[in-house]
Write a protein that holds these residues in place. Structure first.
Motif, PDB file in Angstrom:
ATOM      1  N   UNK A  35      12.875 -66.058 -43.366  1.00 43.15           N
ATOM      2  CA  UNK A  35      14.025 -66.655 -42.714  1.00 43.15           C
ATOM      3  C   UNK A  35      13.652 -68.026 -42.158  1.00 43.15           C
ATOM      4  N   UNK A  36      12.465 -68.141 -41.628  1.00 44.92           N
ATOM      5  CA  UNK A  36      11.999 -69.407 -41.090  1.00 44.92           C
ATOM      6  C   UNK A  36      11.870 -70.435 -42.213  1.00 44.92           C
ATOM      7  N   UNK A  37      11.385 -70.020 -43.364  1.00 38.99           N
ATOM      8  CA  UNK A  37      11.280 -70.928 -44.500  1.00 38.99           C
ATOM      9  C   UNK A  37      12.664 -71.361 -44.972  1.00 38.99           C
ATOM     10  N   UNK A  38      13.635 -70.455 -44.992  1.00 39.57           N
ATOM     11  CA  UNK A  38      14.995 -70.805 -45.370  1.00 39.57           C
ATOM     12  C   UNK A  38      15.578 -71.810 -44.379  1.00 39.57           C
ATOM     13  N   UNK A  39      15.342 -71.587 -43.089  1.00 37.04           N
ATOM     14  CA  UNK A  39      15.812 -72.531 -42.071  1.00 37.04           C
ATOM     15  C   UNK A  39      15.186 -73.904 -42.280  1.00 37.04           C
ATOM     16  N   UNK A  40      13.890 -73.925 -42.527  1.00 36.80           N
ATOM     17  CA  UNK A  40      13.222 -75.211 -42.750  1.00 36.80           C
ATOM     18  C   UNK A  40      13.774 -75.912 -43.982  1.00 36.80           C
ATOM     19  N   UNK A  41      14.027 -75.161 -45.026  1.00 34.24           N
ATOM     20  CA  UNK A  41      14.592 -75.738 -46.245  1.00 34.24           C
ATOM     21  C   UNK A  41      15.985 -76.294 -45.969  1.00 34.24           C
ATOM     22  N   UNK A  42      16.793 -75.543 -45.254  1.00 34.70           N
ATOM     23  CA  UNK A  42      18.134 -76.003 -44.895  1.00 34.70           C
ATOM     24  C   UNK A  42      18.062 -77.255 -44.025  1.00 34.70           C
ATOM     25  N   UNK A  43      17.164 -77.264 -43.053  1.00 34.91           N
ATOM     26  CA  UNK A  43      17.005 -78.420 -42.172  1.00 34.91           C
ATOM     27  C   UNK A  43      16.548 -79.647 -42.956  1.00 34.91           C
ATOM     28  N   UNK A  44      15.623 -79.464 -43.873  1.00 37.64           N
ATOM     29  CA  UNK A  44      15.156 -80.567 -44.706  1.00 37.64           C
ATOM     30  C   UNK A  44      16.284 -81.116 -45.578  1.00 37.64           C
ATOM     31  N   UNK A  45      17.075 -80.231 -46.157  1.00 36.80           N
ATOM     32  CA  UNK A  45      18.203 -80.664 -46.984  1.00 36.80           C
ATOM     33  C   UNK A  45      19.226 -81.427 -46.152  1.00 36.80           C
ATOM     34  N   UNK A  46      19.509 -80.950 -44.974  1.00 40.00           N
ATOM     35  CA  UNK A  46      20.471 -81.629 -44.103  1.00 40.00           C
ATOM     36  C   UNK A  46      19.961 -83.007 -43.690  1.00 40.00           C
ATOM     37  N   UNK A  47      18.708 -83.112 -43.319  1.00 47.67           N
ATOM     38  CA  UNK A  47      18.138 -84.399 -42.914  1.00 47.67           C
ATOM     39  C   UNK A  47      18.123 -85.387 -44.086  1.00 47.67           C
ATOM     40  N   UNK A  48      17.842 -84.885 -45.300  1.00 54.17           N
ATOM     41  CA  UNK A  48      17.865 -85.739 -46.482  1.00 54.17           C
ATOM     42  C   UNK A  48      19.275 -86.261 -46.735  1.00 54.17           C
ATOM     43  N   UNK A  49      20.250 -85.379 -46.643  1.00 57.76           N
ATOM     44  CA  UNK A  49      21.640 -85.791 -46.827  1.00 57.76           C
ATOM     45  C   UNK A  49      22.047 -86.818 -45.767  1.00 57.76           C
ATOM     46  N   UNK A  50      21.678 -86.595 -44.510  1.00 56.63           N
ATOM     47  CA  UNK A  50      22.026 -87.520 -43.427  1.00 56.63           C
ATOM     48  C   UNK A  50      21.381 -88.885 -43.653  1.00 56.63           C
ATOM     49  N   UNK A  51      20.136 -88.914 -44.095  1.00 52.37           N
ATOM     50  CA  UNK A  51      19.463 -90.189 -44.370  1.00 52.37           C
ATOM     51  C   UNK A  51      20.149 -90.913 -45.527  1.00 52.37           C
ATOM     52  N   UNK A  52      20.522 -90.176 -46.571  1.00 48.02           N
ATOM     53  CA  UNK A  52      21.227 -90.790 -47.703  1.00 48.02           C
ATOM     54  C   UNK A  52      22.535 -91.416 -47.243  1.00 48.02           C
ATOM     55  N   UNK A  53      23.311 -90.683 -46.461  1.00 48.31           N
ATOM     56  CA  UNK A  53      24.598 -91.190 -45.990  1.00 48.31           C
ATOM     57  C   UNK A  53      24.390 -92.436 -45.139  1.00 48.31           C
ATOM     58  N   UNK A  54      23.403 -92.424 -44.271  1.00 46.85           N
ATOM     59  CA  UNK A  54      23.188 -93.579 -43.391  1.00 46.85           C
ATOM     60  C   UNK A  54      22.733 -94.802 -44.174  1.00 46.85           C
ATOM     61  N   UNK A  55      21.725 -94.646 -45.010  1.00 44.42           N
ATOM     62  CA  UNK A  55      21.123 -95.816 -45.657  1.00 44.42           C
ATOM     63  C   UNK A  55      21.908 -96.318 -46.862  1.00 44.42           C
ATOM     64  N   UNK A  56      22.530 -95.436 -47.633  1.00 38.49           N
ATOM     65  CA  UNK A  56      23.165 -95.872 -48.866  1.00 38.49           C
ATOM     66  C   UNK A  56      24.684 -95.917 -48.804  1.00 38.49           C
ATOM     67  N   UNK A  57      25.275 -95.286 -47.806  1.00 36.39           N
ATOM     68  CA  UNK A  57      26.733 -95.287 -47.722  1.00 36.39           C
ATOM     69  C   UNK A  57      27.204 -96.139 -46.552  1.00 36.39           C
ATOM     70  N   UNK A  58      26.709 -95.866 -45.370  1.00 35.81           N
ATOM     71  CA  UNK A  58      27.227 -96.549 -44.191  1.00 35.81           C
ATOM     72  C   UNK A  58      26.581 -97.902 -43.946  1.00 35.81           C
ATOM     73  N   UNK A  59      25.330 -98.072 -44.293  1.00 34.87           N
ATOM     74  CA  UNK A  59      24.648 -99.334 -44.025  1.00 34.87           C
ATOM     75  C   UNK A  59      25.300-100.508 -44.747  1.00 34.87           C
ATOM     76  N   UNK A  60      25.636-100.406 -46.042  1.00 34.31           N
ATOM     77  CA  UNK A  60      26.345-101.524 -46.678  1.00 34.31           C
ATOM     78  C   UNK A  60      27.724-101.772 -46.059  1.00 34.31           C
ATOM     79  N   UNK A  61      28.400-100.708 -45.652  1.00 33.93           N
ATOM     80  CA  UNK A  61      29.697-100.877 -45.005  1.00 33.93           C
ATOM     81  C   UNK A  61      29.551-101.619 -43.685  1.00 33.93           C
ATOM     82  N   UNK A  62      28.517-101.302 -42.938  1.00 33.43           N
ATOM     83  CA  UNK A  62      28.285-101.966 -41.657  1.00 33.43           C
ATOM     84  C   UNK A  62      27.999-103.445 -41.883  1.00 33.43           C
ATOM     85  N   UNK A  63      27.190-103.772 -42.898  1.00 34.87           N
ATOM     86  CA  UNK A  63      26.905-105.175 -43.203  1.00 34.87           C
ATOM     87  C   UNK A  63      28.175-105.921 -43.599  1.00 34.87           C
ATOM     88  N   UNK A  64      29.000-105.292 -44.435  1.00 29.55           N
ATOM     89  CA  UNK A  64      30.250-105.926 -44.859  1.00 29.55           C
ATOM     90  C   UNK A  64      31.187-106.128 -43.667  1.00 29.55           C
TER      91      UNK A  64
END
Length: 122
Positions: A35-64
């Motif tokens: 269960x702990x490994x599943x939680x860690x995997x879920x947390x890693x996936x969520x953090x990866x998704x959040x980083x993608x959204x920030x750097x590749x989706x919102x950052x260009x919008x903020x610059x524009x």
């Protein structure tokens, strides 16, 4: 006529051991580990998704949006300057002497008793 004592009553220590038995086999920690490994995997996936959204989706919008804001600020300054010039023009047009000067120059009007001299056309 006394009632017989209750037979299923246990002392406090024995009662708590029955409610929360200590696991004797080693399968319970393995489940917690999975269960702990599943939680860690879920947390890693969520953090990866959040980083993608920030750097590749919102950052260009903020610059524009920052560029748009800078452009709009310069337009606001230009409009404020134009507004000040128009306010000065309104004040001048409320002055009778200025209106008379424009009438003389633009429409070749004269006051009573004045003579109008026009330069010859060449």
């Amino acid at each position: 006529m006394s009632k017989p004592a209750r037979k299923n009553v246990l002392p406090m220590q024995q009662d708590s051991e029955k409610k929360h038995p200590v696991p004797t086999d080693r399968t319970a920690p393995a489940k917690a580990k999975k269960r702990l490994n599943f939680r860690n995997l879920f947390l890693l996936a969520f953090m990866t998704w959040a980083a993608y959204v920030f750097f590749f989706v919102q950052s260009p919008d903020i610059d524009r949006l920052n560029q748009d804001q800078a452009q709009l600020n310069s337009e606001i300054k230009l409009m404020q300057e134009t507004n000040q010039e128009l306010q000065k023009k309104i004040e001048q047009l409320n002055d009778p002497d200025y209106i008379a000067e424009i009438a003389r120059k633009k429409y070749l009007m004269v006051k009573e008793g004045e003579t109008l001299f026009l330069p010859p056309k060449q």
